[in-house]
Design a protein around this motif. Structure first.
Motif, short mmCIF file in Angstrom:
data_model
loop_
_atom_site.label_atom_id
_atom_site.label_comp_id
_atom_site.label_asym_id
_atom_site.label_seq_id
_atom_site.Cartn_x
_atom_site.Cartn_y
_atom_site.Cartn_z
N ASP A 152 -11.17 3.56 -4.76
CA ASP A 152 -10.06 3.68 -5.70
C ASP A 152 -10.17 4.96 -6.52
O ASP A 152 -9.15 5.58 -6.87
CB ASP A 152 -10.01 2.48 -6.65
CG ASP A 152 -9.56 1.21 -5.95
OD1 ASP A 152 -8.91 1.33 -4.90
OD2 ASP A 152 -9.86 0.12 -6.44
N THR A 157 -8.43 8.02 -5.00
CA THR A 157 -6.98 7.98 -5.19
C THR A 157 -6.62 8.24 -6.64
O THR A 157 -5.64 8.93 -6.96
CB THR A 157 -6.43 6.60 -4.77
OG1 THR A 157 -6.83 6.33 -3.43
CG2 THR A 157 -4.91 6.55 -4.88
N GLU A 211 -6.65 11.95 -7.46
CA GLU A 211 -5.54 12.68 -6.86
C GLU A 211 -4.21 12.41 -7.57
O GLU A 211 -3.42 13.32 -7.81
CB GLU A 211 -5.40 12.32 -5.38
CG GLU A 211 -6.57 12.79 -4.52
CD GLU A 211 -6.42 12.35 -3.08
OE1 GLU A 211 -5.37 11.76 -2.74
OE2 GLU A 211 -7.35 12.58 -2.28
N TYR A 260 -1.52 5.90 -9.83
CA TYR A 260 -2.52 4.84 -9.69
C TYR A 260 -2.44 3.87 -10.86
O TYR A 260 -2.47 2.64 -10.67
CB TYR A 260 -3.91 5.44 -9.59
CG TYR A 260 -4.99 4.39 -9.40
CD1 TYR A 260 -5.36 3.97 -8.12
CD2 TYR A 260 -5.63 3.80 -10.49
CE1 TYR A 260 -6.33 3.00 -7.94
CE2 TYR A 260 -6.61 2.83 -10.32
CZ TYR A 260 -6.95 2.43 -9.04
OH TYR A 260 -7.89 1.47 -8.87
#
Length: 330
Positions: free
Chosen positions: A103, A106, A109, A114
C-alpha cells in the motif's frame, strides 16, 4: 505479526532481556522538550515550530525507527542508517506499520487518491489529509529536516549537560527496575501500567530509562522485539509501594458505614456516642470504624476535656484522590 494476548507466563529459553541507556532515545525525546534541549540554528527551530503547529503527528514517531535501525548508542550512526532507508521503507515505519508495504508504494505515487479510497485515523479530518498529502509529496525535505534536528541535538551543550546531570538518577532508575524479579512480559506490562492488547513471542526485551521523557512511558515493538522506554524520574518500584498504600486507604473507604461517618465528620466535629446514635451502631463498632479511618489518615482525633471528638481531615482526603488520579494516569 502481533496477535492478541495469550498465556505467556513462562519465559522462552532463548529470550534475552537487556537494560541500558540510549543517547539516541534521549535525542528523540529531547526534540519534544525543545525549550530544554538545544541551541538550534534558525532553520531547525523554524521546522520544529512548523511541525508541532501543523502536523497531527509527534516527533516521537521517530522512535519507530529504532526497530529497522537499532543503533542506540550513536546518534550519527542512527541518522545515517535511517537515511539509507528508501522512502517506501521510511513511511512504512513512520506510520507504525499500519499501512502494508504494498500500500505504501501506491500511497507515495498518489497520496490524495489513496486517502480518498482508504479510511484511517491518520487522516480522519480534512486538516490531517492536507498535511499527510504534503508530507508524502515532500518526504525528502522532511527526512532531511528530521536528520538535521537529531544531529544538532547530539552536538548541543544544553542536551549533553542535561544528560550528564541526570546520569546518576538514570543509573539508579535502571538498577531499581533490574532488581524486580518478574517475567519479562509481566515486567514490560508493569512498567507500562497496563496489560498489552497485542503481544508476541518476543525474543528480545529492551528496557531503556530516559531523562527527557521524565514520567512518560512508551512501548515500541515488533513480532520479535519489545522495547519499553520509561522516564527516569518516576522510579518503577515506587509504584508497587504506592499501590500498596492506596490499597490500604481504599479498604478503609470500602464500607458504607465508614463512608457515612466520613461524610458526617466532613461537616462537623462529633464524638463517639453521637455517631453511634446517628448510625444506630454500638460504640464499640463506631470506635473500630474510626480507628481504621484514622489509620488511613482520613480522620483526626481531638480531646476536649474528657471527651474525644473526631473530624474529617479534608486536606488528606483531597490529597488522596488527587494522588490516586495521578497514579492511575501515569
Amino acid at each position: 505479526m502481533a496477535f492478541e494476548k495469550t498465556d505467556m507466563t513462562n519465559r522462552p529459553n532463548d529470550c534475552v532481556v537487556s537494560h541500558f541507556h540510549s543517547i539516541v532515545i534521549e535525542a528523540i525525546a529531547a526534540i519534544t522538550c525543545e525549550e530544554k534541549a538545544g541551541d538550534w540554528i534558525v532553520e531547525s527551530r523554524d521546522f520544529y515550530h512548523q511541525w508541532i503547529s501543523e502536523s497531527p503527528f509527534s516527533f516521537q514517531e521517530l522512535l519507530n525507527f529504532i526497530l529497522p535501525c537499532p543503533y542506540f548508542h550513536d546518534v550519527n550512526q542512527f541518522v545515517a542508517h535511517v537515511q539509507l532507508l528508501s522512502n517506501q521503507e521510511f513511511l512504512y515505519h513512520f506510520f507504525r506499520e499500519e499501512l502494508g508495504a504494498d500500500d505504501i508504494a501506491t500511497f507515495i505515487e498518489q497520496p490524495a487518491s489513496y486517502m480518498s479510497d482508504h479510511d484511517h485515523f491518520f487522516w480522519d479530518t480534512r486538516e490531517k489529509k492536507e498535511f499527510v498529502q504534503q508530507f508524502v509529496l515532500h518526504i525528502d525535505s522532511y527526512r532531511s529536516s528530521f536528520s538535521k534536528l537529531l544531529s544538532e541535538i547530539n552536538s548541543s551543550e544544553i542536551f549533553l549537560n542535561r544528560l550528564e546531570k541526570a546520569g546518576r538518577m538514570i543509573e539508579k532508575s535502571m538498577n531499581q527496575l533490574k532488581s524486580l524479579t518478574m517475567e519479562p512480559l509481566n515486567l514490560a506490562q508493569y512498567v507500562m501500567g497496563k496489560n498489552f492488547r497485542r503481544v508476541s513471542d518476543y525474543k528480545l526485551y529492551q528496557f531503556i530509562p530516559c531523562a527527557f521523557f521524565v514520567k512518560r512511558r512508551m512501548r515500541v515493538f515488533s513480532s520479535k522485539v519489545c522495547t519499553v522506554i520509561y522516564g527516569y524520574a518516576n522510579p518503577i518500584n515506587d509504584r508497587q509501594n504506592e499501590s500498596q498504600e492506596f490499597e490500604k486507604k481504599i479498604k478503609a473507604l470500602s464500607d458504607r458505614n465508614r463512608l457515612l461517618l466520613l461524610s458526617q465528620l466532613s461537616h462537623q466535629k462529633m464524638y463517639g456516642a453521637r455517631l453511634s446514635e446517628y448510625l444506630g451502631l454500638t460504640t464499640a463498632t463506631i470506635s473500630h470504624h474510626l480507628d481504621l479511618l484514622r489509620q488511613a489518615g482520613f480522620v483526626d482525633e481531638e480531646k476536649i476535656g474528657t471527651i474525644k471528638y473526631f473530624v474529617a481531615n479534608q486536606e488528606a482526603i483531597d490529597t488522596f484522590f488527587h494522588e490516586l488520579k495521578e497514579f492511575l494516569h501515569r
